[in-house]
Design a protein around this motif. Structure first.
Motif, PDB file in Angstrom:
ATOM      1  N   GLU A 102      27.920  50.564  43.746  1.00  0.00           N
ATOM      2  CA  GLU A 102      26.717  49.779  44.032  1.00  0.00           C
ATOM      3  C   GLU A 102      26.815  48.336  43.537  1.00  0.00           C
ATOM      4  O   GLU A 102      26.012  47.505  43.915  1.00  0.00           O
ATOM      5  CB  GLU A 102      25.500  50.453  43.398  1.00  0.00           C
ATOM      6  CG  GLU A 102      25.243  51.845  43.929  1.00  0.00           C
ATOM      7  CD  GLU A 102      24.180  52.583  43.133  1.00  0.00           C
ATOM      8  OE1 GLU A 102      23.611  51.986  42.195  1.00  0.00           O
ATOM      9  OE2 GLU A 102      23.943  53.757  43.447  1.00  0.00           O
ATOM     10  N   VAL A 103      27.791  48.054  42.708  1.00  0.00           N
ATOM     11  CA  VAL A 103      27.939  46.726  42.101  1.00  0.00           C
ATOM     12  C   VAL A 103      28.853  45.865  42.960  1.00  0.00           C
ATOM     13  O   VAL A 103      29.853  46.327  43.492  1.00  0.00           O
ATOM     14  CB  VAL A 103      28.520  46.851  40.674  1.00  0.00           C
ATOM     15  CG1 VAL A 103      28.697  45.491  40.042  1.00  0.00           C
ATOM     16  CG2 VAL A 103      27.630  47.717  39.816  1.00  0.00           C
ATOM     17  N   SER A 104      28.487  44.601  43.072  1.00  0.00           N
ATOM     18  CA  SER A 104      29.291  43.660  43.844  1.00  0.00           C
ATOM     19  C   SER A 104      30.395  43.076  42.961  1.00  0.00           C
ATOM     20  O   SER A 104      30.153  42.188  42.157  1.00  0.00           O
ATOM     21  CB  SER A 104      28.393  42.536  44.371  1.00  0.00           C
ATOM     22  OG  SER A 104      29.171  41.538  44.973  1.00  0.00           O
ATOM     23  N   LEU A 105      31.595  43.634  43.105  1.00  0.00           N
ATOM     24  CA  LEU A 105      32.752  43.188  42.338  1.00  0.00           C
ATOM     25  C   LEU A 105      33.968  43.104  43.242  1.00  0.00           C
ATOM     26  O   LEU A 105      34.023  43.751  44.284  1.00  0.00           O
ATOM     27  CB  LEU A 105      33.075  44.176  41.211  1.00  0.00           C
ATOM     28  CG  LEU A 105      32.172  44.210  40.005  1.00  0.00           C
ATOM     29  CD1 LEU A 105      32.531  45.385  39.110  1.00  0.00           C
ATOM     30  CD2 LEU A 105      32.283  42.928  39.213  1.00  0.00           C
ATOM     31  N   ASN A 106      34.936  42.352  42.802  1.00  0.00           N
ATOM     32  CA  ASN A 106      36.230  42.271  43.461  1.00  0.00           C
ATOM     33  C   ASN A 106      36.854  43.672  43.516  1.00  0.00           C
ATOM     34  O   ASN A 106      36.736  44.444  42.571  1.00  0.00           O
ATOM     35  CB  ASN A 106      37.098  41.313  42.634  1.00  0.00           C
ATOM     36  CG  ASN A 106      38.493  41.155  43.135  1.00  0.00           C
ATOM     37  OD1 ASN A 106      39.167  42.105  43.490  1.00  0.00           O
ATOM     38  ND2 ASN A 106      38.937  39.917  43.140  1.00  0.00           N
ATOM     39  N   ASN A 107      37.525  44.015  44.606  1.00  0.00           N
ATOM     40  CA  ASN A 107      38.122  45.345  44.755  1.00  0.00           C
ATOM     41  C   ASN A 107      39.167  45.645  43.688  1.00  0.00           C
ATOM     42  O   ASN A 107      39.306  46.787  43.256  1.00  0.00           O
ATOM     43  CB  ASN A 107      38.738  45.512  46.149  1.00  0.00           C
ATOM     44  CG  ASN A 107      37.685  45.748  47.196  1.00  0.00           C
ATOM     45  OD1 ASN A 107      36.585  46.202  46.886  1.00  0.00           O
ATOM     46  ND2 ASN A 107      37.997  45.443  48.429  1.00  0.00           N
TER      47      ASN A 107
END
Length: 122
Positions: A102-107
């Motif tokens: 759910e968190v917007s982070l780099n893969n």
């Protein structure tokens, strides 16, 4: 003509060795400082690394006994003088694979955090 090239190559190898030692010492000091900061409490310190030929990513997180992230840092080492940077997106997050999605982070950061999640005992 060959002699100056050999000297330059040897100098570059020596310089790379020195700068690599600097990075290792920086990492060790950073982890030691984090461990000292949170010592005496029921916290868990995890580090994980992912690297390829030219790039290194190290993630350091501190969690409590309920898997809540208290502190988190990333080291994205393209250069020798890169520094650890806080990852505010996951601080306060209960660290499970479902909440991580759910968190917007780099893969790449998510991949490293997934490795940490797999190491956490249930």
């Amino acid at each position: 003509m060959v002699k100056p090239i050999i000297i330059i190559v040897l100098f570059m190898m020596f310089l790379q060795t020195l700068l690599s030692i600097y990075q290792i010492k920086y990492y060790e000091k950073f982890v030691k400082d984090i461990a000292k900061k949170y010592s005496g409490r029921e916290n868990y310190l995890y580090t994980e690394m992912s690297s390829n030929k030219f790039n290194r990513l190290i993630v350091v997180i501190v969690m409590d006994e309920h898997r809540i992230v208290i502190d988190a840092y990333k080291f994205h080492g393209k250069f020798w003088f890169s520094k650890f940077v806080q990852i505010p997106e996951i601080i306060g997050l209960e660290l499970y694979q479902s909440t991580l999605n759910e968190v917007s982070l780099n893969n790449k950061i998510k991949d490293v955090l997934t490795k940490i999640i797999e190491r956490i005992p249930e």
